[in-house]
Design a protein around this motif. Structure first.
Motif, PDB file in Angstrom:
ATOM      1  N   VAL A   1     -31.884  41.965  -2.271  1.00 53.40           N
ATOM      2  CA  VAL A   1     -32.929  42.238  -3.262  1.00 53.40           C
ATOM      3  C   VAL A   1     -32.642  43.547  -4.010  1.00 53.40           C
TER       4      VAL A   1
ATOM      5  N   LYS B   1     -36.292  45.231 -10.546  1.00 54.67           N
ATOM      6  CA  LYS B   1     -37.675  44.754 -10.437  1.00 54.67           C
ATOM      7  C   LYS B   1     -38.348  44.924 -11.798  1.00 54.67           C
TER       8      LYS B   1
ATOM      9  N   SER C   1     -44.618  39.681 -11.963  1.00 56.75           N
ATOM     10  CA  SER C   1     -43.453  40.460 -11.567  1.00 56.75           C
ATOM     11  C   SER C   1     -42.375  39.575 -10.985  1.00 56.75           C
TER      12      SER C   1
ATOM     13  N   VAL D   1     -37.868  39.935  -9.462  1.00 57.45           N
ATOM     14  CA  VAL D   1     -36.642  40.733  -9.325  1.00 57.45           C
ATOM     15  C   VAL D   1     -35.472  39.847  -9.731  1.00 57.45           C
TER      16      VAL D   1
ATOM     17  N   GLU E   1     -40.155  32.747  -8.740  1.00 56.07           N
ATOM     18  CA  GLU E   1     -38.948  33.567  -8.655  1.00 56.07           C
ATOM     19  C   GLU E   1     -37.669  32.739  -8.772  1.00 56.07           C
TER      20      GLU E   1
ATOM     21  N   ALA F   1     -40.947  39.542  -6.058  1.00 55.70           N
ATOM     22  CA  ALA F   1     -41.112  40.993  -6.193  1.00 55.70           C
ATOM     23  C   ALA F   1     -41.663  41.637  -4.923  1.00 55.70           C
TER      24      ALA F   1
ATOM     25  N   TYR G   1     -39.283  43.515  -2.621  1.00 55.45           N
ATOM     26  CA  TYR G   1     -38.661  44.766  -3.069  1.00 55.45           C
ATOM     27  C   TYR G   1     -39.290  45.967  -2.359  1.00 55.45           C
TER      28      TYR G   1
END
Lengths: 376, 376
Positions: free
Chosen positions: A29, A34, A74, A76, A100, A119, A122
């Motif tokens: 990650v 992010k 959000s 990543v 995601e 996210a 993270y």
């Protein structure tokens, strides 16, 4: 999450936070960036778990709309791929996250699908709530860092020496850095609420200088037990501190001095730099400095097979014994002389086995100590 | 031997001949630069035994005296130390050789002593007496080299393919380069006395381009059995040739073609470059190109874990079958498109397992062949 953002603005921010990222991190990650779309902006974070860089892009920059927020959220996504592809696009960028594993970035006729990370996976930014803080002028801070950080140890044998010691007191801030063979020290006046000294990794300060290259405003510095944070407008850098006790440097400045000489800084720097060439085969870059009769300084060095160099330089002023001879690490001298801005420097000698002190003429906020090399 | 020479002039010449020198050569004399002071100038030579670069500095350059000859003679001194120290001096340079172990270089208050080598130990330049030669415009030659040399093999498994084939005929000069997966070919008209083809190391041509960067005059090319020489005003580069037979490329150009399409070169280059990013994990940088219905070209690639990219581009013109699909090495495409100056390119397709031919529109002096990649 969905937004449309100006390409240049996004590319710059992504590139900035990438400074903190190690593309080969063992934590997948952390190879990502992010992205958090909030009500009134986009927050971008990159980290290698020691350093975090956070950048905020508001909807408007200089009165121009750069970001259109359609839905908050959000995700990543791969830092390496995101930073590269964003540079290679030309139109506005639309980023849409269903979940995601379905992130779509589109610009003109180009569509990129990313497999992202959630996210929530993270790491959290260090908590700076209630931390002590102070405010320092950006240019002052950059100069302090540039004049000291190079003197820290380049390896991790002594973790404490791989960092620099920042000391915050009621009326000043100082930075000291040493690898145990040389020491650079700078102190500036500062009204400061922090009363503490911390050891900051050199890498953190190198990154800070590059990151805030174009900022000219004040920087807020926050300190907690384990972290330091630097905050400027829309961008923050947080770093772990190095644990341990920094060597006490207060006793190093000798009250005595056998000889002090004043030299033109640029001319001296050039002379040492030339001598370094022939000293480069020696582990300690042995450069010999000698004065006879107090008029001229002789700088010399020799390479075993190739040859040798010798030059004379005028001395602007001499106090004390007009005869001395010492061998110093030429590279250590060059790196100090390069960060001194003043026209002239004073060197204080105290015998061929005692450290040499170097100060810019007319500026007592900076000094540099260098231990001599044992020479045959 | 003794002379006084302007610093800038000497530094440039020393730096130029250093291009040929390997500082780690196993033959110590080849780590040096040969300096020969003759009646009316200074001749400087550097070599790694495969390539020789010779530069002549006459006493006057552009009507200004740059060299004062006091005594003729010759010596060889360390290239690394000479080139570095000359850059770091500021005044005129006096070089005096008593014998090879007592070479003195002085400038202002700096004195350098070199242990040199006897010039007789230095290898002789290839003898070009009586060699065939021809004359070619510098800009034409540079363009030819830049458009082809990148296509040669980057390794030495097949020495012949690590070079480029230069073919001199009565009315033309051509250069071909291939690594067996792609081929670049360029031909220019030239009145030429040489009738020969030779294999020239790629490195030689890379160095030639850098060396003659600012020359705009004609270049004389000399060929002997084992060597090639390039001579311009005051500077020459000589190189060994690669022995062996270059593959016959005449039969590679197919007379047939199923589909030909015309594309905007810059747009196509940018699209392939973007796709290369997601193709970089594949050994052959697999980029897929597809056309359906003859209107749009689809460029795509995919990275296993991170994601994929897909874009569409308009096709300016189509001839033949409007449907095709092929996988190419994206890097091979990018390197060719980068050296094509024309606005548009034509690509000729002949089935997904046959090489693709690329030509700039309106310039038949250049072509590029690229073999497809087997793709799942």
């Amino acid at each position: 999450m969905e937004m449309v953002i100006k390409k240049d603005c996004f590319a710059k921010a992504v590139s900035d936070v990438c400074r903190a990222i190690s593309f080969k991190s063992s934590m997948p990650v952390l190879t990502g960036i992010k992205l958090v779309v909030i009500e009134n902006g986009l927050v971008i974070v990159g980290s290698n778990s020691d350093i975090f860089i956070e950048k905020t892009i508001p909807s408007f920059a200089d009165g121009v709309k750069v970001l259109d927020i359609i839905e908050t959220g959000s995700v990543v996504i791969s830092a390496k791929y995101l930073s590269e592809i964003v540079k290679k696009l030309s139109g506005d960028i639309r980023l849409r996250v269903k979940n995601e594993s379905s992130v779509t970035l589109a610009s003109d006729d180009v569509v990129v699908n990313f497999n992202g990370f959630h996210a929530e996976e993270y790491p959290h930014l260090p908590n700076m709530m209630g931390a002590d803080y102070c405010k320092v002028g950006w240019l002052d801070l950059v100069e302090m860092i540039k004049q000291t950080v190079f003197a820290a140890s380049a390896n991790d044998y002594h973790p404490v020496l791989s960092g620099v010691c920042m000391t915050f007191r009621e009326k000043y801030l100082s930075i000291a850095a040493t690898n145990s063979h040389r020491l650079a020290f700078k102190k500036i006046p500062l009204v400061c609420e922090i009363n503490n000294n911390v050891i900051v990794p050199s890498k953190t300060l190198h990154e800070l200088i590059k990151l805030l290259n174009n900022e000219t405003e004040d920087i807020h510095i926050f300190i907690t037990e384990n972290h330091i944070g630097f905050k400027a407008n829309n961008v923050s850098l947080f770093s772990r501190l190095i644990g341990g006790i920094y060597p006490n440097i207060d006793g190093l400045l000798s009250q005595q001095c056998k000889t002090s000489i004043t030299l033109n800084k640029n001319r001296f720097l050039k002379g040492i730099d030339r001598a370094c060439l022939f000293a480069s085969e020696w582990k300690n870059n042995n450069v010999h400095i000698e004065m006879q009769g107090g008029i001229e300084l002789i700088i010399s060095s020799a390479a075993t097979e190739v040859g040798k160099i010798r030059e004379t330089q005028p001395v602007l002023k001499v106090d004390g014994d007009p005869e001395f001879k010492i061998t110093l690490n030429g590279d250590f001298l060059v790196s100090a002389l390069k960060v001194i801005k003043e026209d002239n420097v004073i060197m204080y000698f105290n015998g061929h086995m005692r450290p040499v002190l170097i100060e810019p003429v007319g500026n007592s906020s900076y000094y540099y100590l260098i231990s001599p090399v044992r020479s045959n």
